[in-house]
Scaffold this active site. Structure first.
Site, PDB file in Angstrom:
ATOM      1  N   HIS A   1       0.834  -1.207   0.000  1.00  0.00           N
ATOM      2  CA  HIS A   1       0.000   0.000   0.000  1.00  0.00           C
ATOM      3  C   HIS A   1       0.863   1.249   0.000  1.00  0.00           C
ATOM      4  O   HIS A   1       0.570   2.221  -0.717  1.00  0.00           O
ATOM      5  CB  HIS A   1      -0.925  -0.026   1.221  1.00  0.00           C
ATOM      6  CG  HIS A   1      -2.005   1.014   1.201  1.00  0.00           C
ATOM      7  ND1 HIS A   1      -1.940   2.153   1.968  1.00  0.00           N
ATOM      8  CD2 HIS A   1      -3.180   1.080   0.517  1.00  0.00           C
ATOM      9  CE1 HIS A   1      -3.031   2.886   1.759  1.00  0.00           C
ATOM     10  NE2 HIS A   1      -3.798   2.266   0.888  1.00  0.00           N
ATOM     11  N   CYS A   2       1.930   1.238   0.779  1.00  0.00           N
ATOM     12  CA  CYS A   2       2.837   2.395   0.849  1.00  0.00           C
ATOM     13  C   CYS A   2       3.477   2.711  -0.495  1.00  0.00           C
ATOM     14  O   CYS A   2       3.779   3.874  -0.784  1.00  0.00           O
ATOM     15  CB  CYS A   2       3.957   2.132   1.860  1.00  0.00           C
ATOM     16  SG  CYS A   2       3.445   1.870   3.550  1.00  0.00           S
TER      17      CYS A   2
END
Length: 264
Positions: free
Chosen positions: A254-255
């Protein structure tokens, strides 16, 4: 070409919104200014990326008046924002702003209507406790929460997880109902190593037709996480990847991603 300092696109690229303009769906771009997670890392290049991407897409970049990162917000797509105070109500990003001030600016930035706050933890990692490692919306009525594998009393994140669970269970949906809260337990043994290694299943990415999620070499925990995600996203394929190189840097899938919604 762009002057990228680091790979964490979630924190440096625009937050994309869809707005209705006389019946037509239009893409919009907004952002909080990136300052290297509160001045912890070089960011001369990264702070330019939101503007570069918006210009490339021929979009006006709407300023929010905030300093922060995309990994610090989680939205349900129905007007509710979930965030941890540790990385927003923090003098290393937004000095002099109260939580109410930050909330008002976040809601305006995201076109949202209501806020759910958890505490997070300032000072324990480079992000000061991003929400995308603590809790996520699976849908507007379900929140997924990170759960430590071991209740180590010396680990501050154990207390943070308990407090996050408490606050999420006390929260209510827009129509006043309790959320369904689902815990996903961290692995007990991991293949990777490093002081910053992020061993959480929270940092998954939802894309068209699939959920891209981590696996850490713990067959039992990896399989359990996969089953939970499959139950939460029954219409999507669950794809687990070895993300040891990302996790060693303190981040995850996600990052390292940022979605752009389609408008047609």
């Amino acid at each position: 070409d762009a002057p990228v300092d680091d790979l964490w696109a979630r924190n440096t690229l625009p937050n994309f919104l869809v707005r209705d303009n006389a019946g037509l769906r239009e893409l919009a771009a907004t952002h909080a200014i990136f300052n290297g997670w509160g001045g912890k890392q070089i960011h001369d290049g990264d702070t330019q990326l939101a503007g570069i991407v918006a210009q490339r897409l021929e979009l006006q970049l709407l300023a929010s008046g905030l300093v922060g990162e995309g990994g610090g917000v989680e939205v349900d797509g129905q007007g509710t924002v979930l965030a941890a105070a540790g990385c927003w109500v923090n003098d290393n990003r937004n000095p002099g702003m109260s939580r109410d001030d930050v909330e008002k600016a976040l809601l305006a930035m995201l076109g949202a209507e209501r806020m759910i706050w958890v505490d997070g933890l300032a000072g324990a990692d480079i992000t000061d406790g991003h929400i995308d490692t603590l809790a996520r919306f699976a849908n507007p009525s379900t929140i997924v929460v990170d759960a430590p594998a071991n209740a180590d009393p010396d680990d501050p994140w154990v207390e943070v997880a308990a407090r996050t669970l408490e606050l999420v269970e006390a929260a209510r949906t827009a129509d006043g109902k309790p959320y369904e809260v689902v815990e996903v337990v961290q692995p007990t043994s991991i293949r990777g190593s490093g002081d910053d290694f992020l061993a959480t299943y929270m940092n998954y990415y939802v894309c068209n037709g699939a959920v891209i999620a981590p696996e850490f070499g713990d067959e039992v925990a990896d399989s359990a996480a996969r089953e939970v995600l499959a139950s939460l996203f029954p219409d999507r394929e669950i794809v687990q990847l070895n993300i040891d190189a990302l996790a060693a840097g303190g981040g995850g899938i996600h990052c390292a991603t940022q979605q752009q919604p389609r408008t047609s």
